[in-house]
Design a protein around this motif. Sequence first.
Motif, PDB file in Angstrom:
ATOM      1  N   LEU A 195       0.790  -1.151  -0.008  1.00 32.12           N
ATOM      2  CA  LEU A 195      -0.013   0.159  -0.049  1.00 32.12           C
ATOM      3  C   LEU A 195       0.791   1.409   0.065  1.00 32.12           C
ATOM      4  O   LEU A 195       0.640   2.405  -0.681  1.00 32.12           O
ATOM      5  CB  LEU A 195      -0.929   0.095   1.231  1.00 32.12           C
ATOM      6  CG  LEU A 195      -2.056  -1.013   1.273  1.00 32.12           C
ATOM      7  CD1 LEU A 195      -3.016  -1.118   2.501  1.00 32.12           C
ATOM      8  CD2 LEU A 195      -3.076  -0.530  -0.012  1.00 32.12           C
TER       9      LEU A 195
ATOM     10  N   LEU B 240       0.074   4.424  -2.313  1.00 30.24           N
ATOM     11  CA  LEU B 240      -0.170   5.743  -2.129  1.00 30.24           C
ATOM     12  C   LEU B 240       0.470   6.738  -2.557  1.00 30.24           C
ATOM     13  O   LEU B 240       0.247   8.169  -2.862  1.00 30.24           O
ATOM     14  CB  LEU B 240      -0.352   5.759  -0.575  1.00 30.24           C
ATOM     15  CG  LEU B 240      -0.783   7.030   0.478  1.00 30.24           C
ATOM     16  CD1 LEU B 240      -2.169   7.480  -0.232  1.00 30.24           C
ATOM     17  CD2 LEU B 240      -0.802   6.998   1.633  1.00 30.24           C
TER      18      LEU B 240
ATOM     19  N   MET C 115      -7.027  -0.029  -4.385  1.00 26.80           N
ATOM     20  CA  MET C 115      -5.868   1.101  -4.325  1.00 26.80           C
ATOM     21  C   MET C 115      -5.047   1.020  -5.631  1.00 26.80           C
ATOM     22  O   MET C 115      -4.600   2.106  -5.991  1.00 26.80           O
ATOM     23  CB  MET C 115      -4.889   1.134  -3.004  1.00 26.80           C
ATOM     24  CG  MET C 115      -5.663   1.692  -1.990  1.00 26.80           C
ATOM     25  SD  MET C 115      -5.434   3.403  -2.114  1.00 26.80           S
ATOM     26  CE  MET C 115      -3.664   3.784  -1.964  1.00 26.80           C
TER      27      MET C 115
ATOM     28  N   THR D 220      -0.416  10.025  -5.202  1.00 24.24           N
ATOM     29  CA  THR D 220      -0.051  11.391  -4.603  1.00 24.24           C
ATOM     30  C   THR D 220       0.731  11.850  -5.721  1.00 24.24           C
ATOM     31  O   THR D 220       0.149  13.264  -6.185  1.00 24.24           O
ATOM     32  CB  THR D 220       0.657  11.453  -3.520  1.00 24.24           C
ATOM     33  OG1 THR D 220      -0.200  10.763  -2.202  1.00 24.24           O
ATOM     34  CG2 THR D 220       0.914  12.809  -3.048  1.00 24.24           C
TER      35      THR D 220
ATOM     36  N   ALA E 161      -4.687   4.373  -7.866  1.00 25.78           N
ATOM     37  CA  ALA E 161      -3.405   4.832  -7.892  1.00 25.78           C
ATOM     38  C   ALA E 161      -2.897   4.853  -9.300  1.00 25.78           C
ATOM     39  O   ALA E 161      -1.833   5.686  -9.481  1.00 25.78           O
ATOM     40  CB  ALA E 161      -2.653   4.167  -6.733  1.00 25.78           C
TER      41      ALA E 161
ATOM     42  N   ASP F 202      -6.029   1.828   5.076  1.00 22.13           N
ATOM     43  CA  ASP F 202      -6.473   2.994   4.317  1.00 22.13           C
ATOM     44  C   ASP F 202      -5.846   4.372   5.165  1.00 22.13           C
ATOM     45  O   ASP F 202      -6.664   4.511   6.073  1.00 22.13           O
ATOM     46  CB  ASP F 202      -7.894   3.068   4.346  1.00 22.13           C
ATOM     47  CG  ASP F 202      -8.559   4.352   3.728  1.00 22.13           C
ATOM     48  OD1 ASP F 202      -7.723   5.154   3.260  1.00 22.13           O
ATOM     49  OD2 ASP F 202      -9.914   4.468   3.427  1.00 22.13           O
ATOM     50  N   ARG F 203      -4.753   4.984   4.479  1.00 21.31           N
ATOM     51  CA  ARG F 203      -4.071   5.857   5.335  1.00 21.31           C
ATOM     52  C   ARG F 203      -4.284   7.191   4.597  1.00 21.31           C
ATOM     53  O   ARG F 203      -3.197   7.945   4.340  1.00 21.31           O
ATOM     54  CB  ARG F 203      -2.646   5.858   5.460  1.00 21.31           C
ATOM     55  CG  ARG F 203      -2.337   4.509   6.687  1.00 21.31           C
ATOM     56  CD  ARG F 203      -1.048   4.273   6.910  1.00 21.31           C
ATOM     57  NE  ARG F 203      -0.671   3.539   7.833  1.00 21.31           N
ATOM     58  CZ  ARG F 203      -0.715   1.805   7.876  1.00 21.31           C
ATOM     59  NH1 ARG F 203      -0.907   1.619   6.827  1.00 21.31           N
ATOM     60  NH2 ARG F 203      -0.695   1.444   8.930  1.00 21.31           N
ATOM     61  N   ASN F 204      -5.668   7.362   3.943  1.00 17.01           N
ATOM     62  CA  ASN F 204      -6.027   8.682   3.480  1.00 17.01           C
ATOM     63  C   ASN F 204      -5.515   9.848   4.408  1.00 17.01           C
ATOM     64  O   ASN F 204      -6.122   9.821   5.441  1.00 17.01           O
ATOM     65  CB  ASN F 204      -7.322   8.806   2.807  1.00 17.01           C
ATOM     66  CG  ASN F 204      -7.642   9.618   2.084  1.00 17.01           C
ATOM     67  OD1 ASN F 204      -7.070  10.969   2.464  1.00 17.01           O
ATOM     68  ND2 ASN F 204      -8.360   9.715   1.307  1.00 17.01           N
TER      69      ASN F 204
ATOM     70  N   PRO G  46      -5.482  11.497  -3.650  1.00 14.65           N
ATOM     71  CA  PRO G  46      -5.480  12.295  -2.475  1.00 14.65           C
ATOM     72  C   PRO G  46      -7.061  13.057  -2.226  1.00 14.65           C
ATOM     73  O   PRO G  46      -7.225  13.682  -3.234  1.00 14.65           O
ATOM     74  CB  PRO G  46      -4.152  13.147  -2.456  1.00 14.65           C
ATOM     75  CG  PRO G  46      -3.661  12.527  -3.360  1.00 14.65           C
ATOM     76  CD  PRO G  46      -4.295  11.796  -4.635  1.00 14.65           C
TER      77      PRO G  46
END
Length: 318
Positions: free
Chosen positions: A24, A28, A93, A32, A97, A231-233, A106
């Motif tokens: 993940l 992410l 994801m 981004t 992504a 999920d580290r949004n 984001p």
Amino acid sequence: MRTQPPVRPEPAPRTLTLASPPSLAPLLARGTLLSPFKRPRPDAPVPATRLLLPGVRIDLARLAAYERVCGFPTGADSLPVTYPQVLAFPLAMRIMAGRAFPLPLPGLVHTSVEITRYQECGATAEYELGVLVERLAPHRRGTEATVLTEARAGGRLVWESRSTYLARHRPRKADRDHGATDGTPGPSPDAPGHLPDAPAHPAARPGPPPALAEWRLAPDVGRRYGAVSGDRNPIHLHPLAARPFGFPGAIAHGMWTVARALAEYGPPQSVRIRAEFRAPVPLPGTVTYAARGPFFELRSGGRVHLAGEVRPLPALSA
């Protein structure tokens, strides 16, 4: 009379089978980095790939950590109804992504979820997970994507969900003229498994249900749920990380709110659940859990944050 824009047929998705879950953190970072180059619009093509991950076994320690964070009993023989969504999150994801997904990752906001559990999902079973983007649609606040997630055991579909994710931007005039929605429309009566006796949309509920419990939410709920779900949004992690995306402070994950509510509600094994994430839940904060019959809510200060319904599936004839 308004005319609807022509629907462009999407190519049939190709299937890509993965050997292991995607990592993940790199996804992410990739999402981004690519976000400044994306121009969200509802008529953009969706990624033409369906990701499959076979041979998925449950990490029981991680499952127990998830159950504790969300309020489910630990050690049960079956998975919480929301847990397959967590298992498949790395696949979603990977798609969202990528370059082919037209919405910036984001700040993407989870706006609704519909979960159908066809039978008990055992904690020791082996699963095949599948994820694809079904469609994009105009929304009055931007563009919304619908992501389909499926879980199979022994070749049989046992669980599926449809989630909608909103990228907020100024809608084009053409999208406004053609009737952008406030959220995801209810399923067609001709859709497989449609429940004709159920309201087509949580908005059809007959008045607010009574309050049953009050929960005080700690500032770290988003970080704790992010640790067990992946999920580290940034909108969920810290006030400073949430502000660039238009939020005054950190907000709870939508899937944590629905999981926490369903842990309290206790849905049956064969069930269809529909939920709308109507307003962000600020962290820290206090929310009221309310339920009556098939309906449940989370609310505070006269504002409804989560509205959902739980309907048992009709028994299959022999």
